[in-house]
Write an enzyme that holds these catalytic residues in place. Sequence first.
Site, short mmCIF file in Angstrom:
data_model
loop_
_atom_site.label_atom_id
_atom_site.label_comp_id
_atom_site.label_asym_id
_atom_site.label_seq_id
_atom_site.Cartn_x
_atom_site.Cartn_y
_atom_site.Cartn_z
N SER A 56 11.46 -73.66 34.25
CA SER A 56 11.41 -73.65 32.98
C SER A 56 10.25 -73.18 32.30
O SER A 56 10.34 -72.39 30.97
CB SER A 56 11.39 -75.14 32.51
OG SER A 56 10.40 -75.75 32.98
N LYS A 96 20.15 -77.83 25.63
CA LYS A 96 19.74 -76.56 25.64
C LYS A 96 20.98 -75.81 25.21
O LYS A 96 21.29 -75.54 24.29
CB LYS A 96 18.94 -76.37 27.33
CG LYS A 96 17.64 -76.78 27.17
CD LYS A 96 16.80 -77.27 28.26
CE LYS A 96 15.72 -78.00 27.98
NZ LYS A 96 15.09 -78.91 28.98
N HIS A 117 18.12 -74.88 32.47
CA HIS A 117 18.15 -73.64 31.81
C HIS A 117 19.07 -72.64 32.42
O HIS A 117 19.13 -71.59 31.83
CB HIS A 117 16.60 -73.07 31.97
CG HIS A 117 15.63 -73.88 31.24
ND1 HIS A 117 15.24 -73.92 29.88
CD2 HIS A 117 14.73 -75.07 31.69
CE1 HIS A 117 14.38 -74.96 29.69
NE2 HIS A 117 14.10 -75.44 30.55
C1 LIG Z 1 14.30 -79.75 29.24
C2 LIG Z 1 14.34 -80.16 30.71
C3 LIG Z 1 14.54 -81.53 31.25
C4 LIG Z 1 14.73 -82.72 30.39
O1 LIG Z 1 15.81 -82.49 29.67
P1 LIG Z 1 15.91 -83.49 28.40
O2 LIG Z 1 17.26 -83.85 27.95
O3 LIG Z 1 15.29 -82.82 27.06
O4 LIG Z 1 15.23 -84.94 28.65
C5 LIG Z 1 14.85 -81.48 32.63
N1 LIG Z 1 14.53 -80.60 33.38
C6 LIG Z 1 14.33 -79.28 33.13
C7 LIG Z 1 14.11 -78.34 34.26
C8 LIG Z 1 14.17 -79.18 31.71
O5 LIG Z 1 13.83 -77.85 31.35
#
Ligand SMILES: *Cc1c(COP(=O)(O)O)cnc(C)c1O
Length: 387
Positions: free
Chosen positions: A179, A239, A207
């Site tokens: 990320s 995302k 992602h």
């Molecule tokens: C954003 C993210 C999460 C968390 O997800 P949310 O639904 O925002 O809690 C988990 N793992 C990764 C790799 C992320 O980038």
Amino acid sequence: MIGIESGLDAELERLAREDLYRTRRVVESAQGVELQCGGRKLINFCGNDYLGLANHPAVVKAFQDGAARYGVGSGSAHLICGHGSAHHALEEELAEFTGRDRALLFSTGYMANIGVISALTGKGDTVFEDRLNHASLLDGGLLSGARFKRYRHADADGLLDSLNRTEGRSMIVTDGVFSMDGDLAPLDVLSQIAKDQDTCLMVDDAHGLGVIGDKGRGIVEHFGLTQQQVPILVGTLGKAFGTFGAFVAGSETLIETLIQKARTYIYTTALPPAVAEATRAALNILIEDQWRRENLNDLVRRFRRGAEQLGFPLMPSNSAIQPILIGDSRRAVEIGKRLLDDGFWVGAIRPPTVPQGSARLRVTFSALHDEQQVDRLLESLAKSISQ
Ligand SMILES: *Cc1c(COP(=O)(O)O)cnc(C)c1O
């Protein structure tokens, strides 16, 4: 005895002194390529709405229709009376999309990761994690009560060494697309190691889903890996899907185990059904609109070409996450401020989100950016970094 709160001010002062103090900016508009903030328009190069679906009319409409039909609150946890037909349909569609037997919705990705790792492992087991894994995966490993071993970033040989020195049950846990770096996990090698060592592989593709792979099925599509090779797949919906929530996809046995044992699934309120309806609409668009992934990839290539010509320290990433390594936290924040003055919002990422001394600008792209915006960002970066 000393009350905890007596040291808080000193700790806040330390964070400020070390340029690690975090603040929030209030956004006045909907999400999109342009954000209204403090009465100004900023071009958004810091969000995770990679496909531009967070404010897509069909997604908004599905949300409104969902609320009209089901109301707002889900009323309870999934295991009481909160599991509705919208959730159920979305789970079936996500299972089909990812090519897995079943999928299970969680309220957030953070909760999915903590829930899965602690449901499947415990005292006497070992969890192996990439050092640069997302905080929620690291926290899941720590909370599980299992032995917790981190291997150097993407270092399959190091992992293998460590596995060879370990007995008992274990699992390997990795981000799909990292990320804060944007690079891909060496998933082909990791899945082979998992098979050879008779252990289990879990991938969090927050992602990659929607973005990576021709069909947007993420890192498992990129490497052509089946459910057998990657038995636990986590995806997030906040995302590329542009909505909210998360899911785990895998075998019937995995999903049934999580329903019985994942505490962050059992002891929490189900997502609003309207969010599930909005996500179903987003999934349809994500599948249909190939052009969104193509645009995104074109923009990323254009940015990397320009950035290389300007001599920026890019990282080895082909994803929508394109960090520029700065090093010093204060400098990263200052450059971020200069970019803001120019009307560009780029994340300045500092420890502990990234390792000490590796503060960076995290530039992220949306399918809805245009080439001119990318070129203007490059100009502003050149000016802001050289100052
Ligand atoms: C954003 C993210 C999460 C968390 O997800 P949310 O639904 O925002 O809690 C988990 N793992 C990764 C790799 C992320 O980038």
